[in-house]
Scaffold this motif. Structure first.
Motif, mmCIF file in Angstrom:
data_model
loop_
_atom_site.group_PDB
_atom_site.id
_atom_site.type_symbol
_atom_site.label_atom_id
_atom_site.label_comp_id
_atom_site.label_asym_id
_atom_site.label_seq_id
_atom_site.Cartn_x
_atom_site.Cartn_y
_atom_site.Cartn_z
ATOM 1 N N ARG A 69 -0.272 -1.311 12.726
ATOM 2 C CA ARG A 69 0.604 -2.061 11.900
ATOM 3 C C ARG A 69 1.351 -1.172 11.326
ATOM 4 O O ARG A 69 2.134 -1.601 10.472
ATOM 5 C CB ARG A 69 -0.410 -2.862 11.011
ATOM 6 N N ASN A 70 1.195 0.110 11.052
ATOM 7 C CA ASN A 70 1.825 1.170 10.409
ATOM 8 C C ASN A 70 2.860 1.616 11.110
ATOM 9 O O ASN A 70 2.809 2.356 12.166
ATOM 10 C CB ASN A 70 0.934 2.467 9.879
ATOM 11 N N HIS A 71 4.240 1.137 10.744
ATOM 12 C CA HIS A 71 5.433 1.447 11.662
ATOM 13 C C HIS A 71 6.370 2.612 10.844
ATOM 14 O O HIS A 71 7.389 2.679 11.609
ATOM 15 C CB HIS A 71 6.079 0.309 11.790
ATOM 16 N N SER A 72 5.782 3.398 10.242
ATOM 17 C CA SER A 72 6.407 4.536 9.733
ATOM 18 C C SER A 72 6.213 5.777 10.539
ATOM 19 O O SER A 72 5.498 6.053 11.397
ATOM 20 C CB SER A 72 5.992 5.160 8.322
ATOM 21 N N LEU A 132 -4.245 8.139 11.856
ATOM 22 C CA LEU A 132 -5.295 7.645 11.471
ATOM 23 C C LEU A 132 -5.499 6.114 10.899
ATOM 24 O O LEU A 132 -6.607 5.898 10.265
ATOM 25 C CB LEU A 132 -5.768 8.729 10.191
ATOM 26 N N GLY A 133 -4.575 5.573 11.163
ATOM 27 C CA GLY A 133 -4.611 4.175 10.859
ATOM 28 C C GLY A 133 -4.055 3.689 9.596
ATOM 29 O O GLY A 133 -3.829 4.617 8.850
ATOM 30 N N SER A 134 -3.909 2.504 9.335
ATOM 31 C CA SER A 134 -3.489 1.946 8.133
ATOM 32 C C SER A 134 -4.239 2.081 7.046
ATOM 33 O O SER A 134 -3.911 2.436 5.789
ATOM 34 C CB SER A 134 -2.969 0.462 8.211
ATOM 35 N N GLY A 135 -5.761 2.029 7.221
ATOM 36 C CA GLY A 135 -6.666 2.025 5.851
ATOM 37 C C GLY A 135 -6.638 3.342 5.120
ATOM 38 O O GLY A 135 -6.463 3.669 4.069
ATOM 39 N N CYS A 182 -4.102 5.622 5.733
ATOM 40 C CA CYS A 182 -2.857 5.908 5.355
ATOM 41 C C CYS A 182 -2.764 5.227 3.838
ATOM 42 O O CYS A 182 -2.134 6.015 2.767
ATOM 43 C CB CYS A 182 -1.773 4.901 6.137
ATOM 44 N N ARG A 183 -3.402 4.035 3.622
ATOM 45 C CA ARG A 183 -3.241 3.473 2.160
ATOM 46 C C ARG A 183 -4.217 4.333 1.123
ATOM 47 O O ARG A 183 -3.881 4.298 0.167
ATOM 48 C CB ARG A 183 -3.911 1.867 2.310
ATOM 49 N N LEU A 184 -5.308 4.851 1.699
ATOM 50 C CA LEU A 184 -6.182 5.715 0.921
ATOM 51 C C LEU A 184 -5.431 6.907 0.319
ATOM 52 O O LEU A 184 -5.484 7.391 -0.677
ATOM 53 C CB LEU A 184 -7.566 5.965 1.386
ATOM 54 N N VAL A 185 -4.905 7.470 1.377
ATOM 55 C CA VAL A 185 -4.299 8.812 1.141
ATOM 56 C C VAL A 185 -2.887 8.633 0.134
ATOM 57 O O VAL A 185 -2.911 9.321 -0.925
ATOM 58 C CB VAL A 185 -3.614 9.432 2.332
#
Length: 156
Positions: free
Chosen positions: A45-48, A127-130, A132-135
């Motif tokens: 879902r991360n499209h960056s 590494l996935g969306s989760g 990414c959000r944590l970082v």
């Protein structure tokens, strides 16, 4: 004309160059332009998509410099915490603020720098969306913590 004015002249010519034409605004030789993928085309879902346009040698050099700075940051902040914790003489209110600052630096160093180095070396976020959000959360949290610690030190 001496040799020291050559780079200045080249820089001046580049700055004065007309960048409105497609030919003038093309990247230098060896660098490629990448088109971002259409949204919702990947499995994540991360499209960056981050394209740095770096050559493999430049990525290696940046990784080595980043890794050395990361190692210095982790070891230095860990030693600050260890010295203040072990030595009874250094346990003061001001030094506890310094430990708080070192801990915020450690969280920033351990919580985001290795993941960003992985992204730089691979060219994409793997590494996935989760994660990414944590970082991203850590990247926004730690400067705020450091600012508040500096404010508390100045008030103290």
């Amino acid at each position: 004309m001496d040799n020291s004015s050559g780079p200045v002249l080249l820089l001046t010519l580049l700055l004065l160059q007309n960048t409105s034409s497609p030919k003038a605004s093309s990247p230098p030789a060896g660098y490629e332009m990448a088109e971002p993928p259409a949204p919702c085309t990947g499995p994540s879902r991360n499209h960056s998509l981050v394209e740095y346009g770096l050559r493999p040698g430049e990525i290696t050099a940046a990784s080595v410099v980043w890794g050395v700075l990361w190692l210095i940051s982790v070891l230095g902040n860990f030693l600050v915490c260890l010295v203040i914790h072990r030595s009874r003489r250094t346990q003061s209110t001001t030094n506890y603020f310094v430990v708080s600052m070192a801990c915020a630096d450690l969280v920033s160093s351990v919580g985001s720098a290795p993941f960003l180095l992985l992204q730089l070396s691979s060219g994409r976020w793997m590494l996935g969306s989760g994660v990414c959000r944590l970082v991203r959360y850590i990247q926004y949290l730690t400067p705020g913590v450091q600012i508040y610690v500096l404010l508390a030190i100045s008030v103290d």
